[in-house]
Design an enzyme around this catalytic site. Sequence first.
Site, PDB file in Angstrom:
ATOM      1  N   ASP A  12      15.724 -11.309  90.933  1.00 27.50           N
ATOM      2  CA  ASP A  12      16.713 -11.732  91.925  1.00 27.50           C
ATOM      3  C   ASP A  12      17.883 -12.516  91.327  1.00 27.50           C
ATOM      4  O   ASP A  12      18.475 -13.373  91.980  1.00 27.50           O
ATOM      5  CB  ASP A  12      16.054 -12.581  93.035  1.00 27.50           C
ATOM      6  CG  ASP A  12      14.921 -11.838  93.704  1.00 27.50           C
ATOM      7  OD1 ASP A  12      15.007 -10.602  93.799  1.00 27.50           O
ATOM      8  OD2 ASP A  12      13.942 -12.494  94.129  1.00 27.50           O
ATOM      9  N   GLU A  13      18.214 -12.192  90.099  1.00 33.96           N
ATOM     10  CA  GLU A  13      19.292 -12.909  89.408  1.00 33.96           C
ATOM     11  C   GLU A  13      20.670 -12.442  89.854  1.00 33.96           C
ATOM     12  O   GLU A  13      21.686 -13.075  89.544  1.00 33.96           O
ATOM     13  CB  GLU A  13      19.171 -12.694  87.884  1.00 33.96           C
ATOM     14  CG  GLU A  13      17.872 -13.192  87.254  1.00 33.96           C
ATOM     15  CD  GLU A  13      16.761 -12.141  87.257  1.00 33.96           C
ATOM     16  OE1 GLU A  13      16.933 -11.109  87.947  1.00 33.96           O
ATOM     17  OE2 GLU A  13      15.751 -12.340  86.582  1.00 33.96           O
ATOM     18  N   LYS A  15      21.180  -8.771  89.708  1.00 35.39           N
ATOM     19  CA  LYS A  15      21.330  -7.515  88.931  1.00 35.39           C
ATOM     20  C   LYS A  15      22.095  -6.466  89.732  1.00 35.39           C
ATOM     21  O   LYS A  15      22.949  -5.776  89.208  1.00 35.39           O
ATOM     22  CB  LYS A  15      19.943  -6.958  88.554  1.00 35.39           C
ATOM     23  CG  LYS A  15      19.124  -7.879  87.673  1.00 35.39           C
ATOM     24  CD  LYS A  15      17.734  -7.319  87.424  1.00 35.39           C
ATOM     25  CE  LYS A  15      16.854  -7.310  88.669  1.00 35.39           C
ATOM     26  NZ  LYS A  15      16.530  -8.629  89.219  1.00 35.39           N
ATOM     27  N   GLY A  39      14.463  -5.607  95.240  1.00 32.86           N
ATOM     28  CA  GLY A  39      15.455  -5.638  96.314  1.00 32.86           C
ATOM     29  C   GLY A  39      16.769  -6.036  95.685  1.00 32.86           C
ATOM     30  O   GLY A  39      16.926  -7.168  95.238  1.00 32.86           O
ATOM     31  N   HIS A  40      17.691  -5.090  95.564  1.00 34.78           N
ATOM     32  CA  HIS A  40      18.971  -5.345  94.908  1.00 34.78           C
ATOM     33  C   HIS A  40      20.073  -5.321  95.959  1.00 34.78           C
ATOM     34  O   HIS A  40      20.275  -4.318  96.638  1.00 34.78           O
ATOM     35  CB  HIS A  40      19.225  -4.293  93.819  1.00 34.78           C
ATOM     36  CG  HIS A  40      18.218  -4.363  92.701  1.00 34.78           C
ATOM     37  ND1 HIS A  40      18.221  -3.512  91.629  1.00 34.78           N
ATOM     38  CD2 HIS A  40      17.177  -5.204  92.488  1.00 34.78           C
ATOM     39  CE1 HIS A  40      17.226  -3.832  90.810  1.00 34.78           C
ATOM     40  NE2 HIS A  40      16.580  -4.842  91.316  1.00 34.78           N
ATOM     41  N   GLN A 198      13.117  -6.442  88.614  1.00 36.43           N
ATOM     42  CA  GLN A 198      12.364  -7.663  88.313  1.00 36.43           C
ATOM     43  C   GLN A 198      13.098  -8.472  87.219  1.00 36.43           C
ATOM     44  O   GLN A 198      14.305  -8.531  87.261  1.00 36.43           O
ATOM     45  CB  GLN A 198      10.914  -7.343  87.898  1.00 36.43           C
ATOM     46  CG  GLN A 198      10.027  -6.832  89.035  1.00 36.43           C
ATOM     47  CD  GLN A 198      10.267  -5.380  89.384  1.00 36.43           C
ATOM     48  OE1 GLN A 198      10.170  -4.515  88.529  1.00 36.43           O
ATOM     49  NE2 GLN A 198      10.573  -5.098  90.631  1.00 36.43           N
ATOM     50  N   PRO A 282      10.881 -17.133 101.634  1.00 40.39           N
ATOM     51  CA  PRO A 282      11.809 -18.080 100.993  1.00 40.39           C
ATOM     52  C   PRO A 282      11.503 -18.152  99.509  1.00 40.39           C
ATOM     53  O   PRO A 282      10.347 -18.160  99.110  1.00 40.39           O
ATOM     54  CB  PRO A 282      11.492 -19.429 101.672  1.00 40.39           C
ATOM     55  CG  PRO A 282      10.233 -19.249 102.427  1.00 40.39           C
ATOM     56  CD  PRO A 282       9.976 -17.776 102.592  1.00 40.39           C
TER      57      PRO A 282
END
Length: 409
Positions: A12-13, A15, A39-40, A198, A282
Amino acid sequence: MNIVVIGAQWGDEGKGKIVDYLAADAGLIVRFSGGANAGHTIVLGKEQYALHLVPSGILYPDKITVLGSGMVIDPEALFAELAMLESRGVDWKGRVLISDRAHIVLPRYREMDKQQEATRRKPIGTTGRGIGVAYSVKAARDGIRLADLEDAERLATLEDEDRAFLARYAERLLPMSVDLVAFLRQHRNSWTLFEGAQGALLDIDTGTYPYVSSGMSNASGAAAQGGIGPRAIDKVLGVFKAYTTRVGNGPFPTEFDPDSQGALCSFIRDTGREYGVTTGRPRRCGYLDLVALRYARYANSIDSLVLTHLDVYDTLDEFEACVAYKIRGRVVEDFPTSVRDLNDARPVLRKFRGWKTSLGAARTWDDIPREAREYVAFIEEFAEAPVGIVSVGYERNQTLVRESPWTRS
Ligand code: GDP
Ligand code: IMO
Ligand code: MG
């Protein structure tokens, strides 16, 4: 030219945003690992897209995207995602290909995933998408690949229920199937982006095992599972946030303490919209962990870092980042392998001054205030890699390129 984009933290950075941005100059985008656990997010004006399986270049009308050999593909999830794209005017037909070596996730894998979690003494906190089961079945050599859908002998060995499920999708999946090695040989002059899912710390080998996902989310995954070999990779980009998040269980040395840092945690979570794209959970939040980032940089030969979410710190007077751990009284500067050590690690923090300015409108590096530059310079020195791109918001144009990765060095 082949550029690999991976997450350098626990996922979740950003990407999706970065691959979408870089895809403007690419011909092909190959997602090499994971499945519907990812999830992108891509934001285009008022439209927000959450992609789970389809590579992040799909929103351009002319890009070819490929689901790579290392992916585990749930056909129900894939066609739901494609229907969502179609209903929003994205013409994907002919532009979404699937490696014939990619494995299929059967519906019962999802149930098995949930059951395994329910019986684990220490649950991992999986996304429940059947990912771990699919990779286990693959490693046990019982998996079903896309190519097997045409293999009557192989299909005959399956249980009726599985065969019936596959029969429902074979007609739609097979026209999308491609021999990825041959395809990339034919397109060897294209600029290709390899999109990771990931992150390095969720990778089955380099991650915080066993609190990891089951696929290869490190840069080597692009070579093993993206249809090329390691020497064909020109550059590796590692995306990381100005802070750290993690979804699911497992060690997280810089996680905010709910008692003393509860308000800070809520602030970061709300400002950064830190809720899982796939599960809505969250996300756990903490300061940037430079020890972990440097580990990810070396474990993946990251050439250039991509810093996202810098804007989330806009209003803070000061903030910190972790430069070492204290583990049972000992100062440790390298990222430990042992979960026990990671759980016992207390961050040694360095303070930084905030910039107290909104970065959202910045469009070039020159627009970035001194305090923010100092933070970036410290990260570069510590992680021993340049920060080539800085993201100051979720929109495409909130991206500052200091050095284009598409230029050969
Ligand atoms: P991915 O899994 O690495 O693609 O990341 P996710 O999409 O799961 O989560 C990243 C979230 O941050 C999404 O909501 C993005 O729209 C958002 N985002 C990406 N870059 C930035 C940024 O620089 N600043 C802010 N505030 N949000 C960003
Ligand atoms: P993207 O690509 C964040 C986490 C899960 C769980 C662990 C194992 O969006 O960055 P799994 O369902 O894969 O067996 O779960 O991995 N996880 C992610 N966390 N971002 C992701 O993907 C993730 N994919 C899996 O929360 O802790
Ligand atoms: Mg995500």
